[in-house]
Design an enzyme around this catalytic site. Sequence first.
Site, PDB file in Angstrom:
ATOM      1  N   ASP A  94      46.316   3.717   5.416  1.00 44.72           N
ATOM      2  CA  ASP A  94      46.510   4.476   3.963  1.00 44.72           C
ATOM      3  C   ASP A  94      46.646   2.946   3.428  1.00 44.72           C
ATOM      4  OD1 ASP A  94      47.160   6.045   2.048  1.00 44.72           O
ATOM      5  OD2 ASP A  94      49.277   5.828   2.662  1.00 44.72           O
ATOM      6  N   ASP A 137      48.700   3.055  -0.292  1.00 42.03           N
ATOM      7  CA  ASP A 137      49.906   3.197  -0.936  1.00 42.03           C
ATOM      8  C   ASP A 137      51.043   3.295   0.217  1.00 42.03           C
ATOM      9  OD1 ASP A 137      48.551   2.838  -3.421  1.00 42.03           O
ATOM     10  OD2 ASP A 137      48.666   4.804  -3.752  1.00 42.03           O
ATOM     11  N   ASP A 193      49.511   3.799  -8.382  1.00 41.15           N
ATOM     12  CA  ASP A 193      49.540   4.697  -9.569  1.00 41.15           C
ATOM     13  C   ASP A 193      50.721   4.634 -10.413  1.00 41.15           C
ATOM     14  OD1 ASP A 193      46.822   5.534  -8.820  1.00 41.15           O
ATOM     15  OD2 ASP A 193      47.546   7.632  -8.326  1.00 41.15           O
ATOM     16  N   ASP A 221      44.272   7.805  -1.128  1.00 41.80           N
ATOM     17  CA  ASP A 221      43.962   8.668  -2.098  1.00 41.80           C
ATOM     18  C   ASP A 221      44.261   8.089  -3.292  1.00 41.80           C
ATOM     19  OD1 ASP A 221      43.585  10.944  -3.579  1.00 41.80           O
ATOM     20  OD2 ASP A 221      45.383  12.033  -3.226  1.00 41.80           O
ATOM     21  N   ASP A 271      51.928   7.112   5.434  1.00 44.26           N
ATOM     22  CA  ASP A 271      53.159   7.524   5.045  1.00 44.26           C
ATOM     23  C   ASP A 271      53.432   8.971   4.505  1.00 44.26           C
ATOM     24  OD1 ASP A 271      53.444   7.118   2.074  1.00 44.26           O
ATOM     25  OD2 ASP A 271      52.021   6.251   2.673  1.00 44.26           O
TER      26      ASP A 271
END
Length: 319
Positions: free
Chosen positions: A54, A56, A65, A140, A219
């Site tokens: 992942d 972030d 973001d 994402d 996470d």
Amino acid sequence: MLEYSNSLSSGSGYKWQPCSRIPPNKSSAFPNLSPSLPYSLTATAMAGTVIIFDFDKTIIDCDSDNWVIDELGATQLFEALLPSMPWNSLMDRMMMELHAQGKTIDDIAEVLKRAPLDRHVASAIKYAYALGCDLRIVSDANFFFIETILKHHGLIGCFTEINTNPSFIDDKGRLRIAPYHDFTKSSHGCPLCPPNMCKSKIVERIRAGEKKRVIYLGDGKGDYCPSLRLGEGDFVMPRKNYPLWDLIQNNPGLLRAEVHEWSNGEEQEKVLLHLISLSEFAVSNGTVDAAQLLPVDCKMNSMPAKPREPLPKFLPVPM
């Protein structure tokens, strides 16, 4: 067979370009890396190990973001719009709002370069790449944010591919962000995941029926679905006290993969490098139990399988 990755092209959205070929001796690219590992690792053995990150709060120690929105002074507007818009659509809207306030693509890039990335995480990525592991990102976030940060830290070439929400610069110079899966046209069909991305579907494509050992680091809630799909011989590395870790703790018996938690960049590096060594040992000697090979202090990061109440079949994901 050529390998491909996404690249930004101003005004034209995604542009596909061939990646650089991996050098025959990747360790020569990072001659100063010499962490202590219990086994002699070979690039041939490690080619069958896929490490999926992942981004972030896993590679960087923040949400990219939120980092951009906060640093550019748009937090109040973002929070006002959040209840009425999906997150992915809201980020696209915020990029246009920032442009209208005079912020440029360069302003956004400079903010991204300041995002915190622990040196231990960078070291682990470089070393895993030098050993011959296949490194992927499934996130994402969005391509521009990830690419900008990885380039700044000299890590972009370590990854075979980046799977994330596409982004492009339109003819007005605005950064635009689109969903990985266009949920306005169809559903990806997974109730566990946000409407714009099911990470399990991406992981399944990465494996594509091949017998590869997967180490998955994440996470968030969106990392739970792919964690459930991994099997025996795979590893999941959830960040302790974050949503993925909480979901696993609720019913660890639902996972077939071994779970090894971490709390910060130093722990992530330590656990990941030991799991890489374990993967190489397993390739050479057959399946083994991680607890037999990890040192005592690393064993402490292995989560016990406690009987808990089962999770509900549907997990709402906040947007």
